[in-house]
Design a protein around this motif. Structure first.
Motif, PDB file in Angstrom:
ATOM      1  N   LEU A 100      37.117  40.653  44.021  1.00 49.34           N
ATOM      2  CA  LEU A 100      36.535  40.318  42.734  1.00 49.34           C
ATOM      3  C   LEU A 100      35.042  40.623  42.652  1.00 49.34           C
ATOM      4  O   LEU A 100      34.569  41.147  41.654  1.00 49.34           O
ATOM      5  CB  LEU A 100      36.768  38.836  42.423  1.00 49.34           C
ATOM      6  N   ASP A 102      31.046  39.793  42.148  1.00 53.08           N
ATOM      7  CA  ASP A 102      30.393  38.985  41.121  1.00 53.08           C
ATOM      8  C   ASP A 102      29.388  39.860  40.389  1.00 53.08           C
ATOM      9  O   ASP A 102      29.372  41.079  40.549  1.00 53.08           O
ATOM     10  CB  ASP A 102      29.728  37.738  41.723  1.00 53.08           C
ATOM     11  N   ASP A 439      40.023  36.876  49.250  1.00 52.39           N
ATOM     12  CA  ASP A 439      39.166  35.702  49.137  1.00 52.39           C
ATOM     13  C   ASP A 439      38.302  35.546  50.385  1.00 52.39           C
ATOM     14  O   ASP A 439      38.732  35.859  51.505  1.00 52.39           O
ATOM     15  CB  ASP A 439      40.018  34.444  48.950  1.00 52.39           C
ATOM     16  N   GLU A 510      45.363  29.198  40.507  1.00 52.68           N
ATOM     17  CA  GLU A 510      44.382  29.734  39.554  1.00 52.68           C
ATOM     18  C   GLU A 510      43.602  30.889  40.164  1.00 52.68           C
ATOM     19  O   GLU A 510      43.361  31.915  39.494  1.00 52.68           O
ATOM     20  CB  GLU A 510      43.430  28.621  39.104  1.00 52.68           C
ATOM     21  N   ARG A 511      43.195  30.732  41.417  1.00 47.36           N
ATOM     22  CA  ARG A 511      42.462  31.813  42.090  1.00 47.36           C
ATOM     23  C   ARG A 511      43.351  33.049  42.232  1.00 47.36           C
ATOM     24  O   ARG A 511      42.913  34.177  41.982  1.00 47.36           O
ATOM     25  CB  ARG A 511      42.004  31.339  43.476  1.00 47.36           C
ATOM     26  N   GLN A 513      45.850  33.915  40.352  1.00 48.34           N
ATOM     27  CA  GLN A 513      46.056  34.532  39.051  1.00 48.34           C
ATOM     28  C   GLN A 513      44.821  35.304  38.590  1.00 48.34           C
ATOM     29  O   GLN A 513      44.935  36.351  37.949  1.00 48.34           O
ATOM     30  CB  GLN A 513      46.452  33.462  38.033  1.00 48.34           C
ATOM     31  N   ASP A 514      43.629  34.810  38.907  1.00 55.90           N
ATOM     32  CA  ASP A 514      42.402  35.555  38.589  1.00 55.90           C
ATOM     33  C   ASP A 514      42.382  36.892  39.329  1.00 55.90           C
ATOM     34  O   ASP A 514      42.013  37.934  38.764  1.00 55.90           O
ATOM     35  CB  ASP A 514      41.173  34.745  38.969  1.00 55.90           C
ATOM     36  N   LEU A 515      42.783  36.865  40.594  1.00 54.38           N
ATOM     37  CA  LEU A 515      42.836  38.090  41.392  1.00 54.38           C
ATOM     38  C   LEU A 515      43.842  39.073  40.805  1.00 54.38           C
ATOM     39  O   LEU A 515      43.574  40.276  40.711  1.00 54.38           O
ATOM     40  CB  LEU A 515      43.206  37.759  42.839  1.00 54.38           C
ATOM     41  N   GLU A 517      44.905  39.251  37.723  1.00 50.19           N
ATOM     42  CA  GLU A 517      44.431  39.764  36.439  1.00 50.19           C
ATOM     43  C   GLU A 517      43.425  40.888  36.655  1.00 50.19           C
ATOM     44  O   GLU A 517      43.475  41.934  35.983  1.00 50.19           O
ATOM     45  CB  GLU A 517      43.800  38.637  35.618  1.00 50.19           C
ATOM     46  N   ALA A 518      42.502  40.710  37.599  1.00 50.54           N
ATOM     47  CA  ALA A 518      41.528  41.765  37.904  1.00 50.54           C
ATOM     48  C   ALA A 518      42.227  42.995  38.474  1.00 50.54           C
ATOM     49  O   ALA A 518      41.850  44.130  38.168  1.00 50.54           O
ATOM     50  CB  ALA A 518      40.489  41.243  38.889  1.00 50.54           C
ATOM     51  N   HIS A 521      43.883  44.930  35.709  1.00 47.32           N
ATOM     52  CA  HIS A 521      42.861  45.677  34.963  1.00 47.32           C
ATOM     53  C   HIS A 521      42.508  46.967  35.707  1.00 47.32           C
ATOM     54  O   HIS A 521      42.409  48.038  35.092  1.00 47.32           O
ATOM     55  CB  HIS A 521      41.622  44.804  34.789  1.00 47.32           C
ATOM     56  N   GLU A 561      52.325  42.009  41.936  1.00 48.32           N
ATOM     57  CA  GLU A 561      52.153  40.565  41.799  1.00 48.32           C
ATOM     58  C   GLU A 561      53.141  39.809  42.677  1.00 48.32           C
ATOM     59  O   GLU A 561      52.769  38.884  43.413  1.00 48.32           O
ATOM     60  CB  GLU A 561      52.341  40.178  40.334  1.00 48.32           C
TER      61      GLU A 561
END
Length: 687
Positions: A100, A102, A439, A510-511, A513-515, A517-518, A521, A561
């Motif tokens: 991810l 920043d 992570d 949640e973490r 799912q964020d990964l 989603e990125a 993309h 996924e």
């Protein structure tokens, strides 16, 4: 030929590891702290002094080899359980390299690299270069030196030359230019750092080949009050070359961008008269006269050339033999031959230590039969990649030498935790080694595990016979398998206190799912770019864009996924599935059954599974699987959907992946096969 005094010489070899380079970095962190602490021991005891002469590495191991130098220049911090001794290695592997990222640093799935004229890789290779630039900024030398380093410290970083270097084997002495041509794709960058260490230990092998390496020059007159900064971006310097090679060696094919590498004939061993008949590379780990070696075609000592460089692990994932030859002593009776490194516990005075996060290697199973399907063209082509890679890495000489299991001239440090070894002990040991990039907590675990394993290795396994032919009687003797042995590198008290095993890291949904989603993309951006470059015509672009957007991309992202989540579940790295077991609301065994069943349901494969199929896939009993499927979901992602019976058996899947339309209409479940027409079932249905 024994070493002078009570000196035990070592070389380090670091294998490819992808994100598990964090583990290798952790091993180096403790090992260098232990080497630096040798002067803290009781001077009255007959301790050995361990000196490092050479390091070699490929891929992530090559990055660690290269970055160990600026880490040492910056200084080895006193060991502390909660702080790194080599901050540069910790910063790169644990803090900087991430999917991810920043706002201050691009991640591996960011799209900052997609503005150029060409698509270079699936992941953002610019993130690697940017991270290297950040950690190498501000490296300063105070003029301090290390007695545990050889005065001439030799570094070998490998990469794969995509085009290769051509050689000719002549079959007619009257026409030496005519013969059989072959290409060498394994490139080795040799670098020599002089002056950071003080131990006077040479390498007869490199002297015979007149290979002095690319010089890494330290600034003159550096002092603690006036430290001198190292410029890793100075055009044409050895430091710039080392930085570039450290990035090229980790350029995992397709995953990370290939890199241009510049070289000259001198890098290949062609002697440069201007350098006093010394080359800056090219020594071969073979016992032949250098004068008899073949020379590459179309290259001279002054000619420069460039090539596309990718992951060094493609040709040699464990460059062990390079360091072994670097440590070998000369044979006084022959001008170009070398003595074997002594192996016996009472005679060994030098050794190669390999750090390998993934020592498992290929599956050793031998097929008993060949089915007709095995001969299909598609299946053979799919198997050839692994075949070629494994053969390129096969080393008969090392295999024969390893038969002597009592030898003390080679050691291995690999992950070990709770009875698990290799990838299973690593938090990053999934997705082909890329898992750690998900992570920071995963990489932090592996770094800490590397320190823990390195300490255990030095205390329990890095031993010699207590009574040694050259070193006399060594302190700290203990009985090992009926023999008295002593540690080669005896730790002072502050380093000998057991380092606790790190806590196993887990990610929350949640973490994850964020990964994902990125990642989706990035997949969308890369696939659109790839179609524009591969399919030039507008008609073809339209056709494939419609197919990919309508069907292909969704299927691929769902496969990705499910692969990621199923592996995290199977490895107990999803927090929502572990908290229940830790709280005591379920027995540990029941939680493991639940995770195994969910991992099987989540994994790519048939749309609908039966209890028998899941039992066959997981090795669990049908009763355990049935009970696991009936439990209340820990998170909506794990809600189980039951389909209509198929051939007398109930079918299941996760509601998130239930057949469309009927998955949203529970009253019409029995129509799912008709609605889709392409629903697949697991193999258990054929029984």
């Amino acid at each position: 030929m024994p070493q002078a005094g009570n000196t035990f010489t070592i070389g380090l070899t670091m294998a490819g590891a992808v994100s598990a380079g964090a583990y290798t970095a952790g091993v180096l962190d403790f090992l260098f702290a232990a080497l630096a602490a040798q002067d803290e021991r009781d001077p009255q005891e007959n301790d050995l002094r361990v000196v490092l002469k050479a390091m070699s590495g490929t891929s992530a191991g090559g990055v660690c080899t290269a970055l160990a130098v600026p880490a040492l220049i910056n200084g080895v911090r006193p060991f502390h359980p909660g702080e790194p001794s080599l901050p540069i290695l910790h910063r790169l592997w644990v803090e900087e390299l991430d999917f991810l990222g920043d706002d201050a640093r691009p991640g591996l799935v960011s799209d900052s690299d997609l503005s150029g004229p060409h698509l270079l890789s699936v992941l953002n290779g610019e993130a690697i270069e940017a991270a290297a630039g950040r950690v190498l900024t501000g490296v300063e030398w105070t003029g301090s030196t290390y007695p545990f380093l050889a005065r001439d410290l030799d570094l070998f970083v490998t990469c794969t030359n995509v085009s290769g270097v051509a050689y000719c084997i002549p079959f007619d002495s009257r026409r030496p230019a005519v013969g059989h041509l072959m290409a060498n794709h394994a490139f080795v960058g040799h670098y020599r750092l002089t002056g950071l260490g003080t131990a006077d230990i040479g390498s007869p092998w490199l002297d015979i080949w007149r290979d002095a390496g690319v010089p890494l020059e330290l600034p003159q007159a550096a002092t603690p009050h006036a430290p001198a900064r190292i410029d890793f971006h100075g055009e044409g310097t050895g430091w710039d070359s080392l930085r570039r090679m450290s990035i090229a060696t980790g350029a995992f094919p397709f995953g990370l961008a290939a890199k241009p590498v510049g070289a000259t004939g001198s890098h290949l061993g062609v002697l440069d008269p201007a350098a006093g008949a010394m080359s800056c590379g090219g020594a071969w780990p073979l016992e032949i006269s250098p004068e008899a070696r073949p020379l590459p075609l179309r290259h001279s000592c002054s000619a420069s050339f460039g090539f596309v460089g990718v992951d060094g692990g493609m040709c040699n994932n464990e460059p062990f033999e390079i360091v072994r030859y670097c440590l070998r002593a000369s044979d006084p009776e022959h001008p170009w031959k070398l003595l074997q490194n002594p192996r016996e516990p009472e005679k060994a005075d030098r050794a190669v230590i390999m750090i390998d996060p993934f020592p498992e290697g290929p599956d050793g199973a031998i097929s008993q039969t060949v089915e007709d399907a095995d001969l299909a063209m598609v299946r053979v082509l799919a198997a050839l990649k692994a075949t070629l890679l494994n053969q390129a890495r096969f080393k008969p000489e090392e295999l024969v030498a390893a038969i002597d299991d009592t030898g003390r001239s080679r050691f291995l440090i690999s992950p070990s935790r709770d009875g698990k070894h290799g990838a299973k002990a690593l938090a990053s040991g999934f997705l082909g080694g890329f898992g750690g990039f998900l992570d920071e907590s995963l990489r932090a675990h592996d770094f800490a595990l590397g320190r823990h394993n390195a300490q255990s290795f030095l205390k329990k396994h890095f031993n010699l016979a207590q009574v040694h032919r050259d070193f006399g009687k060594l302190p700290g003797g203990r009985e090992v398998n009926g023999d008295m042995e002593s540690p080669i590198l005896r730790l002072p008290d502050r380093l000998a206190a057991d380092i606790p095993q790190p806590e196993w890291p887990r990610l929350n949904i949640e973490r994850i799912q964020d990964l994902l989603e990125a990642t989706r993309h990035r997949v969308a951006k890369v696939s659109a770019r790839a179609m524009r470059e591969v399919w030039r015509g507008r008609l073809w672009q339209s056709v494939f864009r419609a197919f990919w957007t309508g069907v292909g991309r969704a299927k691929f992202t769902r496969w990705l996924e499910r692969t990621i989540i199923s592996e995290l579940i199977a490895r107990d790295q999803v927090r929502e599935l572990s908290s229940a077991a830790q709280s005591g609301s379920r027995a540990g065994a029941e939680a493991e059954v639940r995770r195994a069943a969910l991992a099987a349901l989540m994994a790519p494969g048939p749309d609908l599974r039966t209890v028998d199929g899941l039992a066959a896939q997981t090795g669990l009993s049908a009763a355990d699987v049935q009970q696991a499927l009936q439990r209340k979901p820990e998170h909506p992602l794990f809600e189980i959907w039951q389909g209509a019976e198929h051939k007398g058996r109930a079918t299941f899947c996760l509601r998130r992946y239930s057949p469309r339309v009927t998955g949203q209409l529970p009253g019409l479940r029995h129509l799912h096969a008709w609605a889709l027409g392409g629903v697949t079932y697991d193999i258990a249905q054929s029984r």
